[in-house]
Design a protein around this motif. Sequence first.
Motif, short mmCIF file in Angstrom:
data_model
loop_
_atom_site.label_atom_id
_atom_site.label_comp_id
_atom_site.label_asym_id
_atom_site.label_seq_id
_atom_site.Cartn_x
_atom_site.Cartn_y
_atom_site.Cartn_z
N ASN A 100 0.80 -1.23 0.00
CA ASN A 100 0.00 0.00 0.00
C ASN A 100 0.83 1.28 0.00
O ASN A 100 0.32 2.36 0.27
CB ASN A 100 -1.01 0.01 1.15
CG ASN A 100 -2.16 0.95 0.88
OD1 ASN A 100 -2.62 1.09 -0.25
ND2 ASN A 100 -2.62 1.61 1.92
N GLU A 101 2.11 1.20 -0.32
CA GLU A 101 2.95 2.39 -0.42
C GLU A 101 2.52 3.23 -1.62
O GLU A 101 2.24 2.70 -2.70
CB GLU A 101 4.42 1.97 -0.58
CG GLU A 101 5.40 3.09 -0.54
CD GLU A 101 5.63 3.65 0.86
OE1 GLU A 101 6.37 4.63 0.97
OE2 GLU A 101 5.08 3.12 1.85
N ALA A 102 2.46 4.56 -1.47
CA ALA A 102 2.14 5.46 -2.58
C ALA A 102 3.30 5.43 -3.58
O ALA A 102 4.46 5.58 -3.20
CB ALA A 102 1.92 6.87 -2.07
N LEU A 103 2.97 5.24 -4.87
CA LEU A 103 4.00 5.10 -5.90
C LEU A 103 3.93 6.17 -6.99
O LEU A 103 4.93 6.79 -7.30
CB LEU A 103 3.90 3.72 -6.55
CG LEU A 103 4.04 2.52 -5.61
CD1 LEU A 103 3.73 1.23 -6.35
CD2 LEU A 103 5.43 2.48 -5.02
N PHE A 104 2.76 6.36 -7.59
CA PHE A 104 2.62 7.26 -8.72
C PHE A 104 1.34 8.07 -8.59
O PHE A 104 0.29 7.54 -8.24
CB PHE A 104 2.57 6.49 -10.04
CG PHE A 104 3.81 5.69 -10.32
CD1 PHE A 104 4.92 6.30 -10.91
CD2 PHE A 104 3.89 4.35 -10.00
CE1 PHE A 104 6.07 5.57 -11.15
CE2 PHE A 104 5.03 3.62 -10.25
CZ PHE A 104 6.13 4.22 -10.82
#
Length: 128
Positions: free
Chosen positions: A49-53
Amino acid sequence: MSDEDRNRLRAELDPETYHIVCEAGTERAFSGKYWDCKLPGVYHCVVCNEALFDSETKYDSGSGWPSYYQPVAGAAVTEIEDTSHGMVRTEVVCGKCEAHLGHVFKDGPPPTGLRYCINSASVVLHER
């Protein structure tokens, strides 16, 4: 990614998603749920669930995969040299959990000139 994490993910993810994020697989072009998505929001890693784009950096590259010209932050993704399949490419993995996301190429638009070509199955959109 540890063997323990892979075993857990094998039970949690559908087979295609597992193959993509744990075995560096690739979905067919124009088949993923986000390749032509225009909704505003942030794409997060399907595993951790890490923010990527951010959708503001998403563009239509014509490749059939979601494409972005930059990640949300420098540490969001990690780039690794990939010499599989008789090619030299740059693999992109999640900076937090190392899930395979796709590849980055130097044929993108300004301001970066980069094309992060990402598998839809490796991300989930959190709409704004």
